[in-house]
Design an enzyme around this catalytic site. Sequence first.
Site, short mmCIF file in Angstrom:
data_model
loop_
_atom_site.label_atom_id
_atom_site.label_comp_id
_atom_site.label_asym_id
_atom_site.label_seq_id
_atom_site.Cartn_x
_atom_site.Cartn_y
_atom_site.Cartn_z
CB CYS A 2 -0.86 0.01 1.25
SG CYS A 2 -1.78 -1.51 1.48
NE ARG A 27 4.64 1.07 -1.86
CZ ARG A 27 5.80 0.48 -1.66
NH1 ARG A 27 6.81 0.75 -2.46
NH2 ARG A 27 5.98 -0.36 -0.68
CD1 TRP A 75 -2.87 -5.33 -4.23
CD2 TRP A 75 -2.45 -6.45 -2.34
NE1 TRP A 75 -2.80 -6.67 -4.54
CE2 TRP A 75 -2.55 -7.38 -3.40
CE3 TRP A 75 -2.19 -6.94 -1.07
CZ2 TRP A 75 -2.39 -8.75 -3.22
CZ3 TRP A 75 -2.04 -8.30 -0.88
CH2 TRP A 75 -2.14 -9.19 -1.96
CG ASN A 101 1.79 1.28 3.67
OD1 ASN A 101 0.62 1.53 3.44
ND2 ASN A 101 2.80 1.84 3.00
N GLY A 102 1.25 -2.63 5.88
CA GLY A 102 1.75 -3.79 6.61
C GLY A 102 0.62 -4.67 7.09
CD GLU A 483 9.75 -12.79 -16.00
OE1 GLU A 483 9.46 -13.49 -15.02
OE2 GLU A 483 9.47 -11.58 -16.08
CE LYS A 487 6.47 -9.88 -16.37
NZ LYS A 487 7.42 -9.87 -15.31
CD GLU A 490 3.22 -10.06 -13.82
OE1 GLU A 490 2.96 -9.98 -12.61
OE2 GLU A 490 4.37 -9.91 -14.27
CG HIS A 506 7.24 -36.32 -19.71
ND1 HIS A 506 7.36 -37.68 -19.83
CD2 HIS A 506 8.44 -35.80 -20.08
CE1 HIS A 506 8.58 -37.99 -20.24
NE2 HIS A 506 9.26 -36.86 -20.40
CE LYS A 605 7.49 -2.96 -9.52
NZ LYS A 605 7.65 -3.79 -10.71
#
Length: 610
Positions: A2, A27, A75, A101-102, A483, A487, A490, A506, A605
Site C-alpha cells: 500500500c 503499490r 491493496w 501499511n503492513g 518468465e 509476464k 499477469e 509428459h 508491486k
Amino acid sequence: MCGIFGYTGKRKPAGILLEGLKKLEYRGYDSCGIALNTGQRLAVFKTKGPVSKLAGILRDRKIPACCCGIAHTRWATHGTPTRINAHPHLDCWKKLALVHNGIIENFAGIKKKIASEHKIKSSTDTEIIAHLIGGFLRKGLSKKRAILKTAAVLRGSFALGILFSDEPGVIWGVKKESPLMAGLGRGECFLSSDSVAMLSWTKKAVYLKDEEVARINPQGIEVFSFRGKKVFPQPVVIKQEAFSTEKGRFQHFMLKEIFEQPKVSAGILSRYAGRSEVWFGKGFLSRQAANKIRRIFIVACGTAYHAGFSSKYLFERIKGLSVEADVSSEFRYRKVDFNRNDLVIAISQSGETADTLAAVNFAKQQGCRILAVCNVENSALTRAADFVVYTLAGPEIGVASTKAFTAQMFCLYLIYLYIARARGSIVKEQETVFLAKAKKIPLLQNKILTQSLNQVRSIARQFSQYGCFLFLGRGINFPLALEGALKLKEISYIPAEGYAAGEMKHGPIALIDEYRAVVCLLSSDSLFEKMVSNMQEIKARKGKVLAITDRPSAVPKGLADKVIALPKISPEFFPLLASLPLQLFAYFVAKNLGRAIDKPRNLAKSVTVE
Ligand code: M6R
C-alpha cells in the site's frame, strides 16, 4: 503493498496529497482515501477504486480549509476492497485518523478484546490500531504515550501515518518493518512510504529506522525510539534517479521500462565491469571468502526467482560448488544442514518482499551468509544482508517487472564471473572474453527494441485470440520460458504455462490443438535441434508456433507460424536479449485485450505479506 503519503505546510494539502498518492498508486490500487485536519475536526474522503476517482470526489465536494493531511492507497489484505475498508480509519471519538501499511498479525485477538468498548466498522486489521490509540487517549495518556503503548501491543509489520484532530499541522509517523520516511522542505514537511512520491517537492529526507516514531510539523521533525527516547537522525539527500518517474512519451510505465533496458545494462557495466574484471566495491565478499563457499542457495519470488534460476545455470559451472534455486516461500521450510560456508543469494526488486525477507531471516538463523541483489537502497533486504549488489534499474513502477528482471540477471552473471574467477574456475582470459560479450548487450538490446517493436506488435495482434499459451525452453532458456508465461498471464489474464521443453510430451502436449499457441525459445547451442523436434510435435497437432531465436535461418520452413529474429549471441546471454520481445509480446497482447497494463487486477508491486 500500500502507499502512505502525508503533507503539512503552507500549501493546500488536498492537491499535494492526491499528487503524492498518484505516484504511490503502483503499490496498491483497489481503494484509497485522505484525511484532512481543518483545525477543528478531521474530514475523511474515501472510495473504492483508483486515485482518479478520489480526485473526482474531492472536485465535487467543498473541501474545508485545512492545514495538513494524510493519504493512503490500498491493496487489500484484511477485508475486501470497499469504501469502508479503505484507509484512513478513525477511532470512535473521531479524535484521530490513521493510515497503515503492513499487517497486524495479532489483530483478531485484539479485535475480540476491544470489540465491546469500540464500534468497529471495517474488517481491516488497521482500524483496531486507531481504536487502541483512541482508547489510550481517553484514559488520559499523551499522544506519544498512546502511540508507544499501542506499538507495544501490535505484532507484525506496520508503517503508520496519524493525524489528531486537536493538533493542527502535525502528522505522526510510526515505523516497524515497513518503509517510512519524512521529507523536509522549506516551511513544509512530508511523510511517505516511498521517496518517489516526495521528489517533486523535496530531496531532503529522514529515513525512519525500525521501531521509531516521528512527530512532523511544517518546521521539521522530532524522532523517538519505541522506548520513548529522543533520537537525532541525520537527514540525507534522496539520490537523483538516472531514470524519470514520469511516463513521458510512453502510454504505459511498462513500455517505458522495457525501453529503459539498454540504459540499465550500460549502467550496470559501467559500475561493475572494468576492462578485464568485475568489481563490487570494498566490503564485498572477499576472494578468500568466495573460495570457502561450498553451496549457493538462490532465493526469490516471481520474476526475481526466474532471474535467479537462470543464473543457476552459470553458477553451477563453478568447480566445487553446488547450487540450488528456490522460491522464497518454500525455502524456509527446508530441512537442510546449513552452515557458514553456505551463501544465500536473495534477489528482489523492491527489497520488501515478505517471503524473501522471511527466507533471509531463516537462512541467517542457520548461519548462512546473505548476498542481496536488490534495486532499492536502504530497503529491508539490503539492511539484512552481509553483501549487496544493487541492480541500478531505477524506479520500476509498472507492476509487471521488466527492466528489473534483465538487471537482476545481468548483475547475477557478473557475480558469477567474480566468484568463478576468485575460485580459479576460470582464468583471466576467460573473464575478459565473457566481459567483452557482456559489453555488447546494451547495443544489442537497443537494436532489438528499435527493429522488432512493430513486428512484435503485429504478431501480438494475431496471437491475442488464443485462449491458452505454452512457453518452452531448454537449459538456461527454461527459466526464461517461465518468465515469458508469467509476464503474459499477469497482465493479459490469459492462462499461460512455462515448461522445460522436454517435459511437454509428459503432459502439456495434451493441451495442443489449433486454438493454442506455443512460444519456443531457441538459442544457438546444442539444444537447438531438440527444440526444433518439439516444434515438429506441436505442428503435428496443429498448434500455433511463435519462435524467438538468434538462428532464424536454421528453423525449418513451415515449423513456425512467426519468427522473431534476434542478433546472434552466446547462448548464456540469450535470455538478456530474448526477454525483450517476450515482454513486448505480453505488453501488446494485453493492450489488444484492453487490460490495465500497469495495474493488473489483484496484483501489487511489492508483496509485503507472506
Ligand atoms: O520486489 P520483488 O522483486 O521481490 O518482487 C517479487 C515478485 O513479487 C515480482 O517479481 C512479481 O512476480 C512481479 N509481478 C512480476 O512481474
